[in-house]
Design a protein around this motif. Sequence first.
Motif, PDB file in Angstrom:
ATOM      1  N   THR A 338      -9.691  24.080   7.091  1.00  0.00           N
ATOM      2  CA  THR A 338     -11.675  23.017   7.389  1.00  0.00           C
ATOM      3  C   THR A 338     -12.160  24.154   8.331  1.00  0.00           C
ATOM      4  OG1 THR A 338     -10.286  21.764   9.338  1.00  0.00           O
ATOM      5  CG2 THR A 338      -9.985  20.894   6.902  1.00  0.00           C
ATOM      6  N   TRP A 339     -13.585  23.650   8.438  1.00  0.00           N
ATOM      7  CA  TRP A 339     -14.084  24.158   9.426  1.00  0.00           C
ATOM      8  C   TRP A 339     -15.118  22.860  10.282  1.00  0.00           C
ATOM      9  CZ3 TRP A 339     -15.228  29.582   9.165  1.00  0.00           C
ATOM     10  CH2 TRP A 339     -13.971  29.999   8.149  1.00  0.00           C
ATOM     11  N   SER A 340     -15.526  23.985  11.532  1.00  0.00           N
ATOM     12  CA  SER A 340     -16.538  23.618  12.845  1.00  0.00           C
ATOM     13  C   SER A 340     -17.457  23.169  11.965  1.00  0.00           C
ATOM     14  CB  SER A 340     -15.748  24.118  14.175  1.00  0.00           C
ATOM     15  OG  SER A 340     -16.902  25.047  13.806  1.00  0.00           O
ATOM     16  N   ALA A 341     -17.496  21.702  13.519  1.00  0.00           N
ATOM     17  CA  ALA A 341     -19.385  21.818  13.001  1.00  0.00           C
ATOM     18  C   ALA A 341     -20.178  22.840  13.180  1.00  0.00           C
ATOM     19  CB  ALA A 341     -19.547  20.282  14.191  1.00  0.00           C
ATOM     20  N   PRO A 342     -21.594  22.655  12.484  1.00  0.00           N
ATOM     21  CA  PRO A 342     -22.092  24.353  12.636  1.00  0.00           C
ATOM     22  C   PRO A 342     -22.618  24.382  14.098  1.00  0.00           C
ATOM     23  CG  PRO A 342     -22.028  23.548  10.396  1.00  0.00           C
ATOM     24  CD  PRO A 342     -21.800  22.789  11.192  1.00  0.00           C
ATOM     25  N   VAL A 343     -23.020  25.160  15.033  1.00  0.00           N
ATOM     26  CA  VAL A 343     -24.191  25.151  15.871  1.00  0.00           C
ATOM     27  C   VAL A 343     -25.027  26.506  15.839  1.00  0.00           C
ATOM     28  CG1 VAL A 343     -22.302  25.714  17.839  1.00  0.00           C
ATOM     29  CG2 VAL A 343     -22.155  27.129  16.616  1.00  0.00           C
ATOM     30  N   GLN A 344     -26.135  26.519  16.258  1.00  0.00           N
ATOM     31  CA  GLN A 344     -27.178  27.221  15.940  1.00  0.00           C
ATOM     32  C   GLN A 344     -27.119  28.398  16.405  1.00  0.00           C
ATOM     33  OE1 GLN A 344     -31.286  25.118  15.865  1.00  0.00           O
ATOM     34  NE2 GLN A 344     -32.272  27.301  16.851  1.00  0.00           N
ATOM     35  N   ALA A 345     -27.223  29.709  15.889  1.00  0.00           N
ATOM     36  CA  ALA A 345     -26.799  31.511  16.624  1.00  0.00           C
ATOM     37  C   ALA A 345     -28.425  31.858  17.399  1.00  0.00           C
ATOM     38  CB  ALA A 345     -26.367  32.047  15.568  1.00  0.00           C
ATOM     39  N   PRO A 346     -29.607  32.016  16.209  1.00  0.00           N
ATOM     40  CA  PRO A 346     -30.961  32.393  16.670  1.00  0.00           C
ATOM     41  C   PRO A 346     -31.546  30.866  17.724  1.00  0.00           C
ATOM     42  CG  PRO A 346     -30.002  33.641  14.693  1.00  0.00           C
ATOM     43  CD  PRO A 346     -29.409  32.394  14.596  1.00  0.00           C
ATOM     44  N   ALA A 347     -32.099  31.120  18.488  1.00  0.00           N
ATOM     45  CA  ALA A 347     -32.275  30.779  19.481  1.00  0.00           C
ATOM     46  C   ALA A 347     -33.868  29.719  18.405  1.00  0.00           C
ATOM     47  CB  ALA A 347     -33.293  30.649  20.651  1.00  0.00           C
ATOM     48  N   ASP A 348     -34.835  30.662  17.494  1.00  0.00           N
ATOM     49  CA  ASP A 348     -35.815  30.030  16.887  1.00  0.00           C
ATOM     50  C   ASP A 348     -35.383  29.373  15.719  1.00  0.00           C
ATOM     51  OD1 ASP A 348     -36.847  31.671  14.741  1.00  0.00           O
ATOM     52  OD2 ASP A 348     -35.508  32.981  16.548  1.00  0.00           O
ATOM     53  N   THR A 349     -36.525  28.514  15.328  1.00  0.00           N
ATOM     54  CA  THR A 349     -36.102  28.460  13.871  1.00  0.00           C
ATOM     55  C   THR A 349     -37.469  28.193  13.057  1.00  0.00           C
ATOM     56  OG1 THR A 349     -37.214  26.513  13.948  1.00  0.00           O
ATOM     57  CG2 THR A 349     -34.303  26.319  14.213  1.00  0.00           C
ATOM     58  N   LEU A 350     -38.075  30.010  13.632  1.00  0.00           N
ATOM     59  CA  LEU A 350     -39.459  29.936  12.738  1.00  0.00           C
ATOM     60  C   LEU A 350     -39.150  30.173  11.165  1.00  0.00           C
ATOM     61  CD1 LEU A 350     -40.469  32.301  15.278  1.00  0.00           C
ATOM     62  CD2 LEU A 350     -41.367  30.321  15.140  1.00  0.00           C
ATOM     63  N   GLN A 351     -40.116  29.801  10.361  1.00  0.00           N
ATOM     64  CA  GLN A 351     -39.832  30.402   9.159  1.00  0.00           C
ATOM     65  C   GLN A 351     -39.676  31.796   8.620  1.00  0.00           C
ATOM     66  OE1 GLN A 351     -42.352  28.305   6.072  1.00  0.00           O
ATOM     67  NE2 GLN A 351     -40.637  27.539   4.797  1.00  0.00           N
ATOM     68  N   VAL A 352     -39.317  33.450   9.446  1.00  0.00           N
ATOM     69  CA  VAL A 352     -38.739  34.429   9.069  1.00  0.00           C
ATOM     70  C   VAL A 352     -37.566  34.571   8.274  1.00  0.00           C
ATOM     71  CG1 VAL A 352     -41.060  35.143  10.041  1.00  0.00           C
ATOM     72  CG2 VAL A 352     -38.785  34.528  11.269  1.00  0.00           C
ATOM     73  N   PRO A 353     -37.319  36.011   7.986  1.00  0.00           N
ATOM     74  CA  PRO A 353     -35.907  36.014   7.641  1.00  0.00           C
ATOM     75  C   PRO A 353     -34.806  36.086   8.751  1.00  0.00           C
ATOM     76  CG  PRO A 353     -36.950  37.770   6.522  1.00  0.00           C
ATOM     77  CD  PRO A 353     -37.998  37.084   7.499  1.00  0.00           C
ATOM     78  N   HIS A 354     -34.000  35.532   8.901  1.00  0.00           N
ATOM     79  CA  HIS A 354     -33.063  35.706   9.810  1.00  0.00           C
ATOM     80  C   HIS A 354     -31.514  36.580   9.309  1.00  0.00           C
ATOM     81  CE1 HIS A 354     -35.072  32.434  11.993  1.00  0.00           C
ATOM     82  NE2 HIS A 354     -35.328  33.517  13.249  1.00  0.00           N
ATOM     83  N   VAL A 355     -31.834  38.024   9.224  1.00  0.00           N
ATOM     84  CA  VAL A 355     -30.156  38.494   8.637  1.00  0.00           C
ATOM     85  C   VAL A 355     -28.813  37.942   9.407  1.00  0.00           C
ATOM     86  CG1 VAL A 355     -29.460  40.200   7.348  1.00  0.00           C
ATOM     87  CG2 VAL A 355     -31.374  39.490   7.237  1.00  0.00           C
ATOM     88  N   VAL A 356     -28.055  37.501   9.217  1.00  0.00           N
ATOM     89  CA  VAL A 356     -26.976  36.879  10.784  1.00  0.00           C
ATOM     90  C   VAL A 356     -25.771  37.051  10.187  1.00  0.00           C
ATOM     91  CG1 VAL A 356     -26.084  34.569  11.856  1.00  0.00           C
ATOM     92  CG2 VAL A 356     -28.670  35.114  10.662  1.00  0.00           C
ATOM     93  N   GLN A 357     -25.011  38.138  10.979  1.00  0.00           N
ATOM     94  CA  GLN A 357     -23.535  38.191  10.689  1.00  0.00           C
ATOM     95  C   GLN A 357     -22.993  38.548  12.277  1.00  0.00           C
ATOM     96  OE1 GLN A 357     -25.373  42.201   8.257  1.00  0.00           O
ATOM     97  NE2 GLN A 357     -23.824  42.806   9.368  1.00  0.00           N
ATOM     98  N   VAL A 358     -21.578  38.457  11.565  1.00  0.00           N
ATOM     99  CA  VAL A 358     -20.467  38.013  13.042  1.00  0.00           C
ATOM    100  C   VAL A 358     -19.220  39.082  13.085  1.00  0.00           C
ATOM    101  CG1 VAL A 358     -19.415  36.470  11.697  1.00  0.00           C
ATOM    102  CG2 VAL A 358     -18.845  36.065  13.662  1.00  0.00           C
TER     103      VAL A 358
END
Length: 451
Positions: A338-358
């Motif tokens: 099971t997984w937690s509710a997702p939280v937004q990482a980058p502050a923006d939601t602009l329609q551009v790439p967000h290459v996200v890693q952890v």
Amino acid sequence: MQAARIRIRTRARTLAVGVVAALALAAVPAHAAPRTASYNASPPVNLSASCAGQDAETIQATDPAVGGVYDAWMGCKGIGFSASLNGGTSFGTPLTMPGSIGQKGSRSWDPAVTVAPDGTVYVAFMVSRAGQTYPTVDVSTDHGASFRTAGVITPPDAGNWGDRDFIAAAPDGTLYLTWDYGPSSAAVTFLCATSGSCSFATGDVNAVLQKSTDGGRTWSAMTHISPGYPNSGADSAPITVEPDGSLDVVYQGYAVTNIPTDTLTVASLYATRSTDGGATFSPPVAVGASVGTMNTAEWWIDGAEALGPDGTLYATWDTQGASSDTGWLSYSRDHGATWSAPVQAPADTLQVPHVVQVVAGPAGIAYVGWLSDSDPRGYAQYLRTFSTTQGWLSAPVQVSQGFGTSSVWPGDTFGFSALTPTRLALAWGSAVAPTATKDDIWASTVGVVIP
């Protein structure tokens, strides 16, 4: 996410490139958040300056026992590599991986790197030769000073399709390699971005796993990670090995329609687990399906996973809406069931790439990084710290001091790993002024203070 990535794509319009003069990290506008974590970043160093041509798509591993930071990328005429043995303060002259160049009509792309418990460094990458596509694995027993080819993975099908590989070493030294596989390259059709790489419109795409118990010389037969082979619609499957040898994988799984043509529609992130050395995998669990899906035009590698010292799993991914692009983080305390509710990482939601890693930090702490051109000045590398008990511990900060022009592809991944629970190593591709048409690989270390 396929062989077309070996081309650096540019468009005629050149964006202005800004350079941050101060050495301090620049805060990015964000939603209100407790600003308790602080950061100290080293000035970025150029790893690929001596390599002619474009350099992009770096990926990274560390060996804290020797202060090792190992970066591999697409460039240096094939697959480039550079090592630091002083914790990322300085790096050696780049090498070109054996097997990544030298044969007429061959191509290489999508590097991956891992370090075994005995300090052996492995670099994997995809090659296309004589009508087949498959991973090659190089090995170094001198902390990245030199490499030889350990082995190649021969596909079972002539004219196959293959793409993005990931490699991980288990506590007992067993190597696990995942890659994207299809029996027929003719079934795969692409959607290619003007200043990015390519994604898939159709295809018999699947996430598969193979393992080696002899240092990469020979490899097991394929295990199908994603159910529904050969029409599972899965790609991009990073793998994590737990201390007891259990395997955790997340992958991007597309809904497949019209099986004769294998049309791909929208995708979600899925988590699965193996407790028998990769022979079988648990039924996949959708991660964060409530917050949206990935579309077929997304050209960057999506989905990343990290394991904390307390057994917490962290996953990041990126979704696309009609007019937005959003990066997310979720975590699991029960081995991915099971997984937690997702939280937004980058502050923006602009329609551009967000290459996200952890990357995992101390118990209950995750570091989320992303490469994006959400700033009008171009691509930059960002970082943020998350607590499972307190939420975000800071607004996003900018690690890169300059901005890379958006008209030059930076790669589908970036390097992101930990030297200690509070000291991180990052590396990213970016075409920064004054040579804003040449992509280079930049590296920095970041100390994180968590009160």
